[in-house]
Design a protein around this motif. Structure first.
Motif, PDB file in Angstrom:
ATOM      1  N   ILE A 157      -6.474   0.034 -15.900  1.00 38.25           N
ATOM      2  CA  ILE A 157      -5.029  -0.095 -15.687  1.00 38.25           C
ATOM      3  C   ILE A 157      -4.371  -0.641 -16.955  1.00 38.25           C
ATOM      4  O   ILE A 157      -4.844  -1.622 -17.533  1.00 38.25           O
ATOM      5  CB  ILE A 157      -4.733  -1.025 -14.496  1.00 38.25           C
ATOM      6  CG1 ILE A 157      -5.283  -0.410 -13.207  1.00 38.25           C
ATOM      7  CG2 ILE A 157      -3.231  -1.283 -14.359  1.00 38.25           C
ATOM      8  CD1 ILE A 157      -5.162  -1.308 -12.011  1.00 38.25           C
ATOM      9  N   ASP A 191      -1.779   0.640  -6.140  1.00 41.37           N
ATOM     10  CA  ASP A 191      -2.698   1.374  -7.018  1.00 41.37           C
ATOM     11  C   ASP A 191      -1.997   2.002  -8.219  1.00 41.37           C
ATOM     12  O   ASP A 191      -2.128   3.206  -8.482  1.00 41.37           O
ATOM     13  CB  ASP A 191      -3.432   2.462  -6.210  1.00 41.37           C
ATOM     14  CG  ASP A 191      -4.738   2.878  -6.878  1.00 41.37           C
ATOM     15  OD1 ASP A 191      -5.278   2.089  -7.667  1.00 41.37           O
ATOM     16  OD2 ASP A 191      -5.206   3.998  -6.614  1.00 41.37           O
ATOM     17  N   GLN A 198       0.822  -1.207   0.000  1.00 39.93           N
ATOM     18  CA  GLN A 198       0.000   0.000   0.000  1.00 39.93           C
ATOM     19  C   GLN A 198       0.858   1.259   0.000  1.00 39.93           C
ATOM     20  O   GLN A 198       1.911   1.314   0.626  1.00 39.93           O
ATOM     21  CB  GLN A 198      -0.916   0.025   1.231  1.00 39.93           C
ATOM     22  CG  GLN A 198      -2.060  -0.964   1.185  1.00 39.93           C
ATOM     23  CD  GLN A 198      -2.974  -0.808   2.388  1.00 39.93           C
ATOM     24  OE1 GLN A 198      -2.516  -0.679   3.523  1.00 39.93           O
ATOM     25  NE2 GLN A 198      -4.264  -0.827   2.145  1.00 39.93           N
ATOM     26  N   GLN A 207      -8.706   7.794  -3.175  1.00 38.79           N
ATOM     27  CA  GLN A 207      -9.237   6.488  -2.823  1.00 38.79           C
ATOM     28  C   GLN A 207      -8.609   5.428  -3.720  1.00 38.79           C
ATOM     29  O   GLN A 207      -8.652   5.532  -4.938  1.00 38.79           O
ATOM     30  CB  GLN A 207     -10.765   6.480  -2.993  1.00 38.79           C
ATOM     31  CG  GLN A 207     -11.446   5.178  -2.612  1.00 38.79           C
ATOM     32  CD  GLN A 207     -11.363   4.879  -1.117  1.00 38.79           C
ATOM     33  OE1 GLN A 207     -11.398   5.785  -0.292  1.00 38.79           O
ATOM     34  NE2 GLN A 207     -11.254   3.612  -0.775  1.00 38.79           N
ATOM     35  N   ALA A 208      -7.995   4.412  -3.133  1.00 37.31           N
ATOM     36  CA  ALA A 208      -7.353   3.357  -3.917  1.00 37.31           C
ATOM     37  C   ALA A 208      -8.405   2.515  -4.642  1.00 37.31           C
ATOM     38  O   ALA A 208      -9.524   2.329  -4.147  1.00 37.31           O
ATOM     39  CB  ALA A 208      -6.512   2.472  -3.009  1.00 37.31           C
ATOM     40  N   ARG A 209      -8.024   2.010  -5.821  1.00 38.37           N
ATOM     41  CA  ARG A 209      -8.941   1.178  -6.606  1.00 38.37           C
ATOM     42  C   ARG A 209      -9.042  -0.239  -6.070  1.00 38.37           C
ATOM     43  O   ARG A 209      -9.959  -0.981  -6.409  1.00 38.37           O
ATOM     44  CB  ARG A 209      -8.470   1.123  -8.069  1.00 38.37           C
ATOM     45  CG  ARG A 209      -8.885   2.289  -8.905  1.00 38.37           C
ATOM     46  CD  ARG A 209      -8.190   2.282 -10.255  1.00 38.37           C
ATOM     47  NE  ARG A 209      -6.782   2.620 -10.128  1.00 38.37           N
ATOM     48  CZ  ARG A 209      -6.014   3.006 -11.145  1.00 38.37           C
ATOM     49  NH1 ARG A 209      -6.532   3.085 -12.349  1.00 38.37           N
ATOM     50  NH2 ARG A 209      -4.756   3.315 -10.954  1.00 38.37           N
ATOM     51  N   TRP A 210      -8.071  -0.640  -5.254  1.00 36.53           N
ATOM     52  CA  TRP A 210      -7.996  -2.032  -4.819  1.00 36.53           C
ATOM     53  C   TRP A 210      -7.966  -2.130  -3.295  1.00 36.53           C
ATOM     54  O   TRP A 210      -7.353  -1.321  -2.624  1.00 36.53           O
ATOM     55  CB  TRP A 210      -6.733  -2.690  -5.388  1.00 36.53           C
ATOM     56  CG  TRP A 210      -6.632  -2.581  -6.867  1.00 36.53           C
ATOM     57  CD1 TRP A 210      -5.978  -1.622  -7.586  1.00 36.53           C
ATOM     58  CD2 TRP A 210      -7.233  -3.442  -7.830  1.00 36.53           C
ATOM     59  NE1 TRP A 210      -6.117  -1.852  -8.926  1.00 36.53           N
ATOM     60  CE2 TRP A 210      -6.871  -2.960  -9.113  1.00 36.53           C
ATOM     61  CE3 TRP A 210      -8.024  -4.587  -7.730  1.00 36.53           C
ATOM     62  CZ2 TRP A 210      -7.285  -3.579 -10.288  1.00 36.53           C
ATOM     63  CZ3 TRP A 210      -8.430  -5.214  -8.910  1.00 36.53           C
ATOM     64  CH2 TRP A 210      -8.070  -4.709 -10.163  1.00 36.53           C
ATOM     65  N   SER A 211      -8.592  -3.165  -2.792  1.00 40.00           N
ATOM     66  CA  SER A 211      -8.624  -3.413  -1.349  1.00 40.00           C
ATOM     67  C   SER A 211      -8.171  -4.847  -1.081  1.00 40.00           C
ATOM     68  O   SER A 211      -8.021  -5.654  -2.001  1.00 40.00           O
ATOM     69  CB  SER A 211     -10.054  -3.227  -0.822  1.00 40.00           C
ATOM     70  OG  SER A 211     -10.907  -4.232  -1.359  1.00 40.00           O
ATOM     71  N   ARG A 250     -10.545  -2.118 -15.258  1.00 42.95           N
ATOM     72  CA  ARG A 250     -10.488  -1.061 -14.246  1.00 42.95           C
ATOM     73  C   ARG A 250      -9.603   0.110 -14.674  1.00 42.95           C
ATOM     74  O   ARG A 250      -9.244   0.959 -13.867  1.00 42.95           O
ATOM     75  CB  ARG A 250     -10.005  -1.628 -12.908  1.00 42.95           C
ATOM     76  CG  ARG A 250     -10.969  -2.617 -12.274  1.00 42.95           C
ATOM     77  CD  ARG A 250     -10.803  -2.655 -10.778  1.00 42.95           C
ATOM     78  NE  ARG A 250     -11.677  -3.626 -10.151  1.00 42.95           N
ATOM     79  CZ  ARG A 250     -11.808  -3.777  -8.844  1.00 42.95           C
ATOM     80  NH1 ARG A 250     -11.116  -2.999  -8.022  1.00 42.95           N
ATOM     81  NH2 ARG A 250     -12.603  -4.682  -8.330  1.00 42.95           N
ATOM     82  N   SER A 264      -1.772   7.757   0.134  1.00 44.40           N
ATOM     83  CA  SER A 264      -2.260   8.657  -0.907  1.00 44.40           C
ATOM     84  C   SER A 264      -3.565   9.285  -0.461  1.00 44.40           C
ATOM     85  O   SER A 264      -4.336   8.697   0.294  1.00 44.40           O
ATOM     86  CB  SER A 264      -2.477   7.881  -2.211  1.00 44.40           C
ATOM     87  OG  SER A 264      -3.053   8.706  -3.186  1.00 44.40           O
ATOM     88  N   LEU A 303      -0.442  -4.473  -6.987  1.00 41.43           N
ATOM     89  CA  LEU A 303      -1.726  -3.804  -7.201  1.00 41.43           C
ATOM     90  C   LEU A 303      -2.148  -2.955  -6.010  1.00 41.43           C
ATOM     91  O   LEU A 303      -2.806  -1.923  -6.182  1.00 41.43           O
ATOM     92  CB  LEU A 303      -2.823  -4.829  -7.471  1.00 41.43           C
ATOM     93  CG  LEU A 303      -3.087  -5.217  -8.915  1.00 41.43           C
ATOM     94  CD1 LEU A 303      -4.344  -6.045  -8.989  1.00 41.43           C
ATOM     95  CD2 LEU A 303      -3.208  -3.992  -9.805  1.00 41.43           C
ATOM     96  N   ASP A 361      -1.150   2.889 -12.237  1.00 39.74           N
ATOM     97  CA  ASP A 361      -1.918   3.125 -13.469  1.00 39.74           C
ATOM     98  C   ASP A 361      -1.390   2.262 -14.602  1.00 39.74           C
ATOM     99  O   ASP A 361      -2.090   2.001 -15.571  1.00 39.74           O
ATOM    100  CB  ASP A 361      -1.837   4.604 -13.865  1.00 39.74           C
ATOM    101  CG  ASP A 361      -2.502   5.507 -12.832  1.00 39.74           C
ATOM    102  OD1 ASP A 361      -3.640   5.200 -12.438  1.00 39.74           O
ATOM    103  OD2 ASP A 361      -1.890   6.496 -12.409  1.00 39.74           O
TER     104      ASP A 361
END
Length: 231
Positions: free
Chosen positions: A182, A149, A100, A106-110, A180, A103, A146, A151
């Motif tokens: 990327i 986050d 992680q 909001q991150a695209r991945w959890s 998504r 930032s 990932l 691009d």
């Protein structure tokens, strides 16, 4: 998004890349193909600032050549190396946590996204990464990258040594990334997988790009395949 111009790379006195020109667009999967020793992995390392190089590497119009790898990563480029660099004494969850980035956006991945895509990682959540199988370590490395986050994600030989079912899973996973938004630069030897999921194929030979076109154009071009890809 990513534009490389006249890129030369060196390992000491060994001149490996000879004027590479290539680009990866927004939301695009580009497969970088070629035999072992053609310069594919060196290209990835040059983009990430891990080898000595000359030329231009532009990320969203900004020159990144000369920056440190961590600085390039923070600009939004993720890198999954071929050797599956996990932290062996940390658990699966701890490895993901280290991926992680702090930032404001909001991150695209959890964590849930990672465990949903690869349920096996959820089962091994509290297991040390060093005892995972090769396939599980590959999943973990992909997911840890990932979590930062990116691009654009550069993935070097993600299916190497994996069972056929896991290879199919990785291929589907890469399609999810594209859905998504990327971009993916996929360094791969398995033509079937690369040509099935990529928007564009690049073929590398002797440190240069010798072909740039669609998967269908590459299928139709037997001369390029015989000279630069087939054993």
């Amino acid at each position: 998004m990513l534009t490389i111009k006249h890129l030369h790379a060196f390992y000491g006195k060994s001149h490996v890349l000879h004027g590479v020109d290539m680009a990866v667009g927004e939301g695009e999967i580009v497969a970088l193909l070629g035999r072992n020793g053609s310069g594919r992995s060196t290209t990835a390392k040059a983009i990430m600032g891990l080898v000595e190089c000359e030329g231009s590497v532009l990320w969203r119009g900004q020159e990144t050549r000369g920056k440190e790898a961590f600085e390039i990563a923070h600009l939004g480029i993720g890198y999954v190396p071929e050797n599956r660099d996990v932290f062996p004494k940390l658990t699966v969850h701890q490895n993901l946590l280290l991926g992680q980035k702090r930032s404001k956006k909001q991150a695209r991945w959890s964590f849930d996204d990672m465990y949903r895509m690869f349920p096996r990682l959820k089962e091994r959540e509290h297991t040390e990464a060093g005892v995972l199988s090769g396939g599980e370590q590959q999943m973990l490395t992909l997911c840890r990258t990932l979590m930062g986050d990116p691009d654009l994600i550069i993935i070097d030989e993600p299916t190497e040594g994996l069972a056929p079912k896991i290879v199919e899973l990785v291929a589907e996973y890469l399609k999810v990334l594209r859905s998504r938004g990327i971009s993916v630069l996929l360094i791969e030897q398995k033509l079937t997988i690369a040509m099935a999921i990529s928007d564009r194929c690049l073929v590398m030979g002797h440190g240069s790009i010798v072909f740039d076109g669609t998967p269908q154009t590459l299928r139709d071009n037997t001369d390029i395949r015989k000279e630069w890809l087939e054993v």
